[in-house]
Write a protein that holds these residues in place. Structure first.
Motif, mmCIF file in Angstrom:
data_model
loop_
_atom_site.group_PDB
_atom_site.id
_atom_site.type_symbol
_atom_site.label_atom_id
_atom_site.label_comp_id
_atom_site.label_asym_id
_atom_site.label_seq_id
_atom_site.Cartn_x
_atom_site.Cartn_y
_atom_site.Cartn_z
ATOM 1 N N UNK A 164 0.808 -1.223 0.000
ATOM 2 C CA UNK A 164 0.000 0.000 0.000
ATOM 3 C C UNK A 164 0.837 1.267 0.000
ATOM 4 N N UNK A 165 2.010 1.200 0.637
ATOM 5 C CA UNK A 165 2.812 2.414 0.816
ATOM 6 C C UNK A 165 4.191 2.358 0.164
ATOM 7 N N UNK A 166 4.594 1.174 -0.290
ATOM 8 C CA UNK A 166 5.919 1.035 -0.886
ATOM 9 C C UNK A 166 7.037 1.106 0.126
ATOM 10 N N UNK A 167 6.753 0.786 1.403
ATOM 11 C CA UNK A 167 7.746 0.876 2.477
ATOM 12 C C UNK A 167 8.162 -0.529 2.893
ATOM 13 N N UNK A 168 9.462 -0.799 2.822
ATOM 14 C CA UNK A 168 9.998 -2.110 3.174
ATOM 15 C C UNK A 168 10.504 -2.121 4.614
ATOM 16 N N UNK A 205 -0.244 0.840 -10.273
ATOM 17 C CA UNK A 205 0.081 2.239 -10.548
ATOM 18 C C UNK A 205 0.128 2.502 -12.043
ATOM 19 N N UNK A 206 0.681 1.545 -12.806
ATOM 20 C CA UNK A 206 0.785 1.729 -14.251
ATOM 21 C C UNK A 206 -0.588 1.754 -14.914
ATOM 22 N N UNK A 207 -1.578 1.083 -14.312
ATOM 23 C CA UNK A 207 -2.931 1.059 -14.889
ATOM 24 C C UNK A 207 -3.840 2.126 -14.285
ATOM 25 N N UNK A 208 -3.348 2.857 -13.277
ATOM 26 C CA UNK A 208 -4.173 3.863 -12.628
ATOM 27 C C UNK A 208 -5.151 3.290 -11.627
ATOM 28 N N UNK A 209 -4.879 2.078 -11.116
ATOM 29 C CA UNK A 209 -5.735 1.449 -10.114
ATOM 30 C C UNK A 209 -5.240 1.813 -8.716
ATOM 31 N N UNK A 210 -6.164 1.843 -7.759
ATOM 32 C CA UNK A 210 -5.823 2.101 -6.370
ATOM 33 C C UNK A 210 -6.036 0.834 -5.548
ATOM 34 N N UNK A 211 -5.117 0.579 -4.591
ATOM 35 C CA UNK A 211 -5.209 -0.605 -3.725
ATOM 36 C C UNK A 211 -5.473 -0.144 -2.294
ATOM 37 N N UNK A 212 -6.363 -0.863 -1.626
ATOM 38 C CA UNK A 212 -6.616 -0.602 -0.204
ATOM 39 C C UNK A 212 -7.144 -1.894 0.411
ATOM 40 N N UNK A 213 -7.427 -1.836 1.700
ATOM 41 C CA UNK A 213 -8.062 -2.962 2.359
ATOM 42 C C UNK A 213 -9.548 -2.681 2.507
ATOM 43 N N UNK A 214 -10.401 -3.692 2.237
ATOM 44 C CA UNK A 214 -11.841 -3.492 2.470
ATOM 45 C C UNK A 214 -12.085 -3.185 3.945
ATOM 46 N N UNK A 215 -12.951 -2.253 4.205
ATOM 47 C CA UNK A 215 -13.203 -1.846 5.587
ATOM 48 C C UNK A 215 -13.759 -3.003 6.400
ATOM 49 N N UNK A 216 -13.104 -3.305 7.500
ATOM 50 C CA UNK A 216 -13.597 -4.305 8.428
ATOM 51 C C UNK A 216 -13.372 -5.744 8.014
ATOM 52 N N UNK A 217 -12.567 -5.999 7.001
ATOM 53 C CA UNK A 217 -12.349 -7.384 6.586
ATOM 54 C C UNK A 217 -10.986 -7.523 5.924
ATOM 55 N N UNK A 218 -10.581 -8.791 5.743
ATOM 56 C CA UNK A 218 -9.332 -9.064 5.059
ATOM 57 C C UNK A 218 -9.549 -9.007 3.554
ATOM 58 N N UNK A 219 -8.442 -9.113 2.835
ATOM 59 C CA UNK A 219 -8.510 -9.073 1.387
ATOM 60 C C UNK A 219 -7.939 -7.771 0.854
#
Length: 270
Positions: free
Chosen positions: A185-189, A209-223
């Protein structure tokens, strides 16, 4: 992209990948010839005693070939966003085709694996912007990560839930660690992840990033939740609704077979 960047990207991703693959092809041919020589010249008992060593060599070759592909892609990452220009993409059909191929290739394997695509009510198409080749790289990294994350004794169950403007990737594994999430999510190792290596998570981040998509975690669940950019096509006919061409089919199958060969060889070696 300026000409120098295009040349660099081709040299890193194409030339580097090609040289890796040429070397691995020669190594695999040599190992196959050695195996045949031993089969012909050794007595059955001696040959059987060396088979475990040959299996280990073949697994290491498959794993190194996979890592070489990742290294070529990672080397291109700084210019990938400029190299790939997102185009109108009908995502639902692409996901369905990829999942069908993955289920086909894992059927009858050493592990029980099943992937399903779920859709919101009335959702027949999922238009967005993207790139079919980057999407394949994204999906195979997610899918093989799930194979590695789910305990060996459990069946692997993966679901891709699609809704307008997004899809959620879930599996029945323990979920990503906080360190892994920071990379994705943050690019931090973290120091621990750096010591372990691995390119799958940063490649997923790069492809998105190359496709313009955003990644996050669904609220309140895994995945993982992938938020999709709106399709910029003025006409729905511009969407990639037609069947993929023969080259795209071969490319996708070769990619999936190579990644799964390395994964299942690793399982057999455990």
């Amino acid at each position: 992209m300026v000409q120098d960047e295009e040349s660099l990207a081709l040299a890193l991703r194409g030339g580097l990948r090609g040289r890796f693959q040429g070397s691995f092809n020669q190594l695999e041919n040599a190992v196959e010839a050695l195996d045949d020589f031993m089969l012909q010249r050794l007595n059955p008992s001696d040959y059987a005693s060396l088979r475990s060593m040959m299996r280990e060599i073949n697994w290491q070759l498959a794993n190194l070939r996979r890592l070489s592909d990742h290294a070529a892609d990672a080397a291109t990452a700084p210019v990938l966003e400029k190299l790939r220009v997102p185009a109108p993409l009908e995502l639902l059909s692409q996901l369905t085709e990829a999942v069908e191929l993955f289920n086909e290739l894992t059927a009858g394997s050493a592990r029980s694996v099943h992937v399903t695509v779920e859709t919101a009510s009335g959702l027949d198409v999922l238009p967005t912007m993207g790139d079919a080749a980057l999407l394949d790289g994204l999906l195979i990294n997610l899918l093989t990560n799930s194979l590695q994350a789910v305990p060996q004794t459990d069946a692997v169950q993966i679901t891709l839930s699609c809704a307008p403007g997004r899809f959620i990737y879930r599996d029945n594994g323990p979920g990503l660690s906080q360190d892994a999430l920071h990379v994705l999510l943050d690019g931090i190792w973290s120091e621990e992840l750096l010591s372990k290596g691995g390119l799958g998570l940063p490649l997923i981040r790069t492809y998105c990033k190359a496709m313009g998509w955003q990644i996050s975690q669904p609220e309140g669940e895994r995945g993982l939740l992938f938020t999709l950019p709106p399709c910029k096509a003025e006409d729905a006919r511009a969407l990639e609704l037609s069947s993929p061409d023969a080259y795209s089919i071969r490319r996708r199958r070769a990619l999936y077979e190579r990644e799964l060969q390395a994964c299942f060889a690793a399982f057999c070696a455990l």
